[in-house]
Design a protein around this motif. Structure first.
Motif, PDB file in Angstrom:
ATOM      1  N   ARG A 180       0.824  -1.226   0.000  1.00 23.75           N
ATOM      2  CA  ARG A 180       0.000   0.000   0.000  1.00 23.75           C
ATOM      3  C   ARG A 180       0.852   1.268   0.000  1.00 23.75           C
ATOM      4  O   ARG A 180       0.487   2.271   0.603  1.00 23.75           O
ATOM      5  N   THR A 182       2.143   4.687  -1.169  1.00 22.21           N
ATOM      6  CA  THR A 182       1.560   5.778  -1.951  1.00 22.21           C
ATOM      7  C   THR A 182       2.600   6.791  -2.408  1.00 22.21           C
ATOM      8  O   THR A 182       2.313   7.594  -3.303  1.00 22.21           O
ATOM      9  N   SER A 204      -0.112   1.490  -4.253  1.00 24.68           N
ATOM     10  CA  SER A 204      -1.158   2.492  -4.496  1.00 24.68           C
ATOM     11  C   SER A 204      -0.573   3.788  -5.046  1.00 24.68           C
ATOM     12  O   SER A 204      -1.050   4.878  -4.736  1.00 24.68           O
TER      13      SER A 204
END
Length: 440
Positions: A180, A182, A204
């Motif tokens: 995950r 970012t 992400s």
């Protein structure tokens, strides 16, 4: 081996590991020179002796919190010699909660080993460690990977990166996948000066997070970059985001829903040679493409036609699209591989068959072939060159005409007399006429 050394190895290699249904011991695979430990504890530490001949050691499960305050002091010469005698080259630690304060104290002892690969799988990193002991420290680890891990955001950890700088400057491979992510701080890229392979797949990342990560001076030696399975959406946004990577050769953008902006004039790094745009939802070949591209994968998209003017292309993968005709390969003098499986191609033109026959690897399986004489004949002639790829003859079947529907293309009769009687009768008539004249 002393209990103290065993305990230190437990600290280095994962400490206590717990997994339901497993015995408290390690399992050594002599054939693969690997060792996997389950449910290892201080009481059963003797089992780790089995791992001494292993080059790969895995530890799964557990809870390291109770060791967070474990006193770790400088090692005496006998322990250093023992660590130096180990042949283990890769350590994988999985399914554990890792206090960063413990990791920070233990990591420097890897400098006495030959471990080149360190991997964490399904781990959670907790708290903040004091990394000052790593200032100026060399480590043999060249490959570092994190898969499905959770930790505090990387932004704000710049002091830790600075303390690890001497080691990070020698790291060659880094993978942070399925975690995950970012964003990636610019400071990390500027420290990773020797890194040549970076995978940030299954995260992400968005278009706007690329330019800050790949800032001026970041990743100066990076050659391979994997960004597949992220939230990228702009083809040209990615182009602008990676434009400052001077050595980039291989870029994987597959499994991102991309759109192209025809008005953009972005320039890809001239060094880029391998480009994966498969499964990106594109319905046309985007422009511009990297100018010196050698391998292009645009499989599993929605292409109806392909017009690429790059003389440097060597391998072109267009399988699983909507193509109705074979793209002309006259503009690709260097091409040696062309995959067109599972499109809507019904026939190979005779003019193209001769050109395709010069390639080393051609694949056209799974298309709805028209098994007219020219259609079946073209494929059979191409197969005769020995360069028709995997799938021949079983995956090459007739879609039409009705009398051959479902047949293997290889079984369709294509003799000259059957397909083109005029080609036989014309020279026969000429021969008879000549004989008649001679007889007269």
């Amino acid at each position: 081996m002393s209990v103290a050394v065993l305990l230190l190895l437990l600290l280095l290699l994962g400490l206590e590991v717990a997994a339901e249904g497993r015995r408290n011991r390690c399992f050594f695979n002599r054939t693969q020179e690997s060792c996997v430990c389950y449910n290892l504890s201080e009481e059963t530490a003797g089992s780790i002796i089995q791992c001494l001949p292993a080059t790969v050691v895995e530890f799964w499960g557990g809870d390291l919190e109770k060791y967070a305050a474990f006193p770790i002091r400088d090692l005496d010469d006998s322990v250093i010699d023992t660590l130096g005698s180990l042949i283990v080259q890769k350590i994988l630690i999985g399914n554990v909660l890792v206090p960063e304060v413990l990791l920070a104290r233990v990591l420097r002892f890897f400098s006495y080993t030959h471990v080149q690969e360190l991997a964490f799988d399904s781990c959670a990193f907790q708290g903040t460690g004091d990394w000052s002991d790593m200032d100026g420290q060399d480590l043999p680890i060249l490959s570092l990977s994190f898969h499905n891990v959770t930790c505090a955001p990387l932004t704000g950890h710049e002091p830790a990166f600075s303390s690890l700088g001497r080691w990070l400057e020698t790291l060659e491979e880094l993978a942070v996948t399925g975690s995950r992510v970012t964003s990636l701080p610019c400071a990390i890229g500027r420290l990773l000066r020797a890194l040549h392979s970076l995978s940030l797949a299954h995260n992400s990342l968005r278009d706007g997070s690329l330019a800050p990560a790949f800032c001026q001076g970041a990743f100066p030696q990076l050659q391979q970059l994997s960004l597949h399975h992220n939230n990228l959406s702009s083809y040209h946004g990615v182009c602008e985001g990676v434009g400052l990577l001077p050595q980039l050769q291989h870029l994987d953008l597959s499994h991102n829903e991309l759109r192209a902006d025809p008005s953009s004039s972005c320039q890809w790094p001239p060094s880029l040679q391998r480009f994966n745009l498969s499964n990106t939802g594109l319905d046309e070949v985007p422009a511009p493409l990297p100018p010196h591209l050698q391998v292009l994968d645009m499989s599993h998209n929605h292409l109806h036609a392909v017009d690429i003017s790059l003389s440097s292309i060597r391998k072109l993968f267009l399988n699983q699209n909507l193509l109705q005709a074979v793209p002309s390969i006259r503009n690709y003098p260097m091409l040696d591989t062309l995959h067109l499986d599972n499109n809507s191609i019904s026939e190979l033109p005779r003019a193209e068959v001769k050109l395709l026959g010069r390639l080393q690897d051609v694949a056209v399986a799974g298309n709805p072939f028209s098994c007219s004489c020219s259609g079946a004949g073209g494929l059979q002639a191409l197969a005769a060159t020995g360069h028709l790829g995997q799938g021949w003859p079983g995956d090459y079947r007739c879609h039409s005409p009705e009398q051959y529907q479902g047949w293997q293309v290889a079984q369709v009769p294509v003799s000259v007399l059957h397909c083109d009687p005029a080609a036989v009768l014309a020279p026969l008539c000429v021969a008879l006429a000549l004989l008649a004249v001679a007889g007269a």
